[in-house]
Enzyme design. Structure first.
Site, PDB file in Angstrom:
ATOM      1  N   THR A 248       1.268  -1.391   0.166  1.00 28.46           N
ATOM      2  CA  THR A 248       0.186   0.038  -0.329  1.00 28.46           C
ATOM      3  C   THR A 248       0.969   1.077  -0.366  1.00 28.46           C
ATOM      4  O   THR A 248       2.031   1.099   0.814  1.00 28.46           O
ATOM      5  CB  THR A 248      -0.997  -0.008   1.272  1.00 28.46           C
ATOM      6  OG1 THR A 248      -1.837   1.369   1.290  1.00 28.46           O
ATOM      7  CG2 THR A 248      -0.310  -0.093   2.796  1.00 28.46           C
ATOM      8  N   ARG A 249       0.718   2.070  -0.385  1.00 25.46           N
ATOM      9  CA  ARG A 249       0.967   3.747  -0.276  1.00 25.46           C
ATOM     10  C   ARG A 249      -0.246   4.700  -0.016  1.00 25.46           C
ATOM     11  O   ARG A 249      -0.119   5.801  -0.367  1.00 25.46           O
ATOM     12  CB  ARG A 249       1.166   4.166  -1.786  1.00 25.46           C
ATOM     13  CG  ARG A 249       0.425   4.150  -3.170  1.00 25.46           C
ATOM     14  CD  ARG A 249       0.902   4.461  -4.427  1.00 25.46           C
ATOM     15  NE  ARG A 249       0.056   6.146  -4.795  1.00 25.46           N
ATOM     16  CZ  ARG A 249      -0.884   5.941  -4.439  1.00 25.46           C
ATOM     17  NH1 ARG A 249      -2.088   5.396  -5.653  1.00 25.46           N
ATOM     18  NH2 ARG A 249      -1.524   7.099  -5.152  1.00 25.46           N
TER      19      ARG A 249
ATOM     20  N   HIS B 239      -7.723   2.313   6.013  1.00 26.84           N
ATOM     21  CA  HIS B 239      -9.173   2.149   6.813  1.00 26.84           C
ATOM     22  C   HIS B 239      -9.531   0.793   7.068  1.00 26.84           C
ATOM     23  O   HIS B 239      -9.176  -0.008   6.389  1.00 26.84           O
ATOM     24  CB  HIS B 239      -9.623   3.309   5.890  1.00 26.84           C
ATOM     25  CG  HIS B 239      -9.028   4.543   5.821  1.00 26.84           C
ATOM     26  ND1 HIS B 239      -8.751   5.749   7.055  1.00 26.84           N
ATOM     27  CD2 HIS B 239      -8.950   5.017   4.876  1.00 26.84           C
ATOM     28  CE1 HIS B 239      -8.054   6.542   6.704  1.00 26.84           C
ATOM     29  NE2 HIS B 239      -7.878   6.266   4.970  1.00 26.84           N
TER      30      HIS B 239
ATOM     31  N   HIS C 144      -9.939  -1.436   3.939  1.00 31.02           N
ATOM     32  CA  HIS C 144      -8.280  -2.357   3.605  1.00 31.02           C
ATOM     33  C   HIS C 144      -7.833  -3.582   4.524  1.00 31.02           C
ATOM     34  O   HIS C 144      -7.420  -4.424   4.099  1.00 31.02           O
ATOM     35  CB  HIS C 144      -6.818  -1.683   3.125  1.00 31.02           C
ATOM     36  CG  HIS C 144      -7.638  -0.827   2.519  1.00 31.02           C
ATOM     37  ND1 HIS C 144      -7.805   1.269   3.085  1.00 31.02           N
ATOM     38  CD2 HIS C 144      -7.285   0.022   1.408  1.00 31.02           C
ATOM     39  CE1 HIS C 144      -8.131   1.968   1.843  1.00 31.02           C
ATOM     40  NE2 HIS C 144      -7.600   0.978   1.160  1.00 31.02           N
TER      41      HIS C 144
ATOM     42  N   ARG D 202      -7.486  -3.911  -6.996  1.00 33.25           N
ATOM     43  CA  ARG D 202      -8.099  -3.102  -8.389  1.00 33.25           C
ATOM     44  C   ARG D 202      -7.099  -2.836  -9.063  1.00 33.25           C
ATOM     45  O   ARG D 202      -6.230  -1.308  -7.385  1.00 33.25           O
ATOM     46  CB  ARG D 202      -9.711  -3.327  -8.327  1.00 33.25           C
ATOM     47  CG  ARG D 202     -10.281  -2.381  -8.985  1.00 33.25           C
ATOM     48  CD  ARG D 202     -11.575  -1.852  -8.585  1.00 33.25           C
ATOM     49  NE  ARG D 202     -12.992  -1.036  -9.763  1.00 33.25           N
ATOM     50  CZ  ARG D 202     -11.878   0.203 -10.092  1.00 33.25           C
ATOM     51  NH1 ARG D 202     -10.423   0.518  -9.434  1.00 33.25           N
ATOM     52  NH2 ARG D 202     -12.570   0.513 -10.978  1.00 33.25           N
TER      53      ARG D 202
END
Ligand code: PPS
Length: 570
Positions: free
Chosen positions: A195-196, A200, A203, A289
């Site tokens: 992740t970048r 929340h 996720h 996605r």
């Protein structure tokens, strides 16, 4: 057993202690290259084995093969070019066989490189082959076209030390360290979550489901090197991850930071991310996605299809040797009070979502962010970093002719804001600045630009630190004012006030007697007389001192600031 690295061996390039002394002595006399922020990131993953099987920056043969067919010259899968770009001037001092000391900005030599070849890449071709289009709306393509040096140097590295880190040391691990940790914990199967962004509830649900589905332990592996320009900075994100990780089972979850410089290369980047996670000892990798998507192109369309990344990883699944855990978007279904994958949403059920843009808006306006969306601790962290407008800093930037009344209004405005007392206020008046910051400068175009940029820089620092800067220079050039606006608005408010008092009125007043001198030719390059003033095209406020008093005009600006939400008069 733990998944083997890409190519079979973890290519750690830091030399043995015996060799280290010799290299340190040699480095003193070598030509030295100061690594850019981006090159430091690449060097770290080369040196620590995160980029195995690479042993240095790509030679031309490898580079061409990577661009054309996503492979190194020896046919092993490698999707993203890793290059050391240098200036023509530096390249001229080199030839095959030369040795270069690669330096970190803090001064230490990280590695010595033996030059194998030097070549001039075709950036347009690289952009098309690797990123799909030579469109500068793609952040990596923009970087290639505008911020990359013209010569690539290929060659192997001998590492002296890894780049130093001063933050979150307890969360930083080399591939070797993570592998050892997994072994110690008995974690043969680990699924990595890339992740970048801040995490929340959606996720968290996604990562939990992915690890359960794959019967794997979970590595939350956020990128903290370089991400997409405009992303939430990693200091803030890591504080959020530290809060979020408490919502996972401790026995099966690890958090570690990855110092990667992302390219936002969508499908190719997903393959690259998988290879890197394999090198860090993971058996599975979550691809969701629009993985590593760069956003919209210059025609307003997505650069890549939403599931193109999954398709490309899928096609190379066997060769990759790390299993893809494909994942759909998770959405909140209000009636079920839970997150479900988008395709499992019951018909006609109401789905709730808050986009990144909407989240930013709510933070900026100080609005509510619901519990179903995120954890209160995460929101608290984000609110600290993105205060509502009434707590942000701002700059009021007056521009106008000499004697137009800028300073007079600015002084009234300063007094009114001081009276309000909610933030520290700094006045950067033209004369004041020329005395304390720009005493060596004259009034040529070049000098005026330097002067305004200095003001802009100081104002941007004040704004960043949540104070108020009131600037009142002539600032006659549109392009310099635009630059200042850009510099400041990333940190807080920017209000441009055009003091549009007509030249005749300024000249008639001639408080300092300068217009008379300019007309007499005693002062050259005087704004409005024999030097240009480019009026602002879209200022936030326009005032004219030939019609109203300074008090009235300052009040007009106060009301504008209130309307914008920067001050609260209630
Ligand atoms: S600029 O163009 O923004 O860098 O100018 P600034 O720093 O605001 O300085 C303007 C003040 O310098 C005095 N002065 C001149 N102004 C314009 N042109 C020339 N050639 C010039 N020479 C001296 C003048 O007093 C300006 O002050 P203000 O307060 O604007 O009247």
């Amino acid at each position: 057993d733990i998944t083997p690295p890409h190519g079979g061996t973890l290519k750690e390039l830091i030399v043995s202690p015996e060799r280290l002394d010799a290299l340190k002595a040699e480095a003193v006399d070598l030509p030295s290259w100061d690594l850019t922020a981006r090159q430091v990131c690449d060097a770290e993953l080369l040196l620590n084995g995160g980029f195995s099987p690479l042993e240095g920056f790509l030679t031309e043969a490898d580079y061409t093969a990577v661009c054309e067919r996503m492979r190194l010259a020896d046919d092993s899968l490698w999707p993203i070019p890793i290059n050391l770009d240098v200036t023509e001037a530096f390249a001229e001092t080199l030839e095959p066989g030369s040795r270069i000391a690669l330096r970190h900005p803090e001064g230490m030599v990280l590695a010595i490189m033996t030059v194998e070849d030097l070549y001039r890449p075709d950036f347009k071709k690289e952009a098309e082959q690797v990123y799909g289009a030579a469109d500068p709306a793609h952040p990596e393509v923009f970087r290639l076209m505008h911020q990359t040096n013209p010569v690539y140097v290929g060659g192997r590295l001998e590492g002296l030390e890894l780049p130093p880190h001063h933050t979150f040391k307890q969360l930083r691990h080399t591939p070797r360290e993570l592998r050892d940790w997994f072994t110690k914990m008995g974690w043969n199967s680990v699924v990595a979550f890339q992740t970048r962004n801040p995490m929340h509830r959606a996720h968290v649900e996604l990562a939990k489901r992915a690890s359960q589905k794959g019967e794997a332990n979970l590595l939350i592996h956020p990128v903290v090197g370089m991400t997409k320009p405009g992303d939430v900075d990693y200091f803030v994100r890591v504080r959020c991850y530290q809060e979020v990780v408490r919502h996972f089972p401790e026995q099966t979850t690890a958090l570690s930071l990855l110092p990667l410089a992302m390219r936002m290369g969508g499908p190719r980047e997903a393959v690259w991310h998988a290879i890197i996670r394999k090198n860090y000892g993971c058996a599975r990798f979550i691809v969701g996605r629009d993985h590593a998507g760069p956003g919209k192109n210059s025609h307003g369309e997505d650069f890549y299809g939403p599931y193109e990344a999954q398709d490309l990883v899928e096609r190379h699944q066997e060769e990759l040797g790390i299993a893809m855990q494909p994942f759909e978007e998770m959405v909140y279904v209000e009636d079920m009070a839970q997150y479900v994958p988008r395709s499992e949403v019951p018909e006609e059920a109401r789905v709730l979502n808050i986009s990144g843009t909407e989240l930013r808006r709510r933070l900026r306006e100080g609005l509510e962010i619901p519990e179903w969306f995120s954890y209160p601790e995460v929101i608290t962290r984000l609110r600290q970093a993105f205060p509502p407008k009434r707590e942000q800093g701002f700059t009021v930037f007056f521009t106008g002719l000499s004697g137009s009344g800028k300073s007079t209004i600015a002084n009234v405005l300063v007094a009114k804001l001081m009276e309000l007392g909610t933030r520290p206020v700094t006045l950067l008046d033209g004369d004041l600045v020329r005395k304390h910051l720009s005493s060596e400068l004259g009034f040529s175009k070049e000098h005026r630009e330097i002067n305004i940029k200095r003001i802009g820089y100081v104002a941007s620092e004040i704004t960043k630190n949540r104070g108020v800067a009131i600037c009142a220079p002539i600032a006659p050039y549109t392009s310099t004012r635009r630059e200042v606006r850009e510099m400041i608005s990333q940190y807080g408010g920017f209000v441009e006030v055009h003091v549009a008092t007509p030249l005749e009125v300024c000249e008639e007043r001639d408080r300092k007697g300068l217009y008379a001198k300019a007309r007499a030719g005693l002062i050259k390059q005087f704004t409005g007389i024999d030097d240009p003033y480019q009026a602002p095209e879209n200022p936030e406020v326009v005032v004219d001192t030939s019609q109203f008093t300074a008090d009235e005009l300052a009040q007009q600006i106060i009301l504008h600031l209130e309307k914008q939400g920067f001050i609260d008069l209630q």
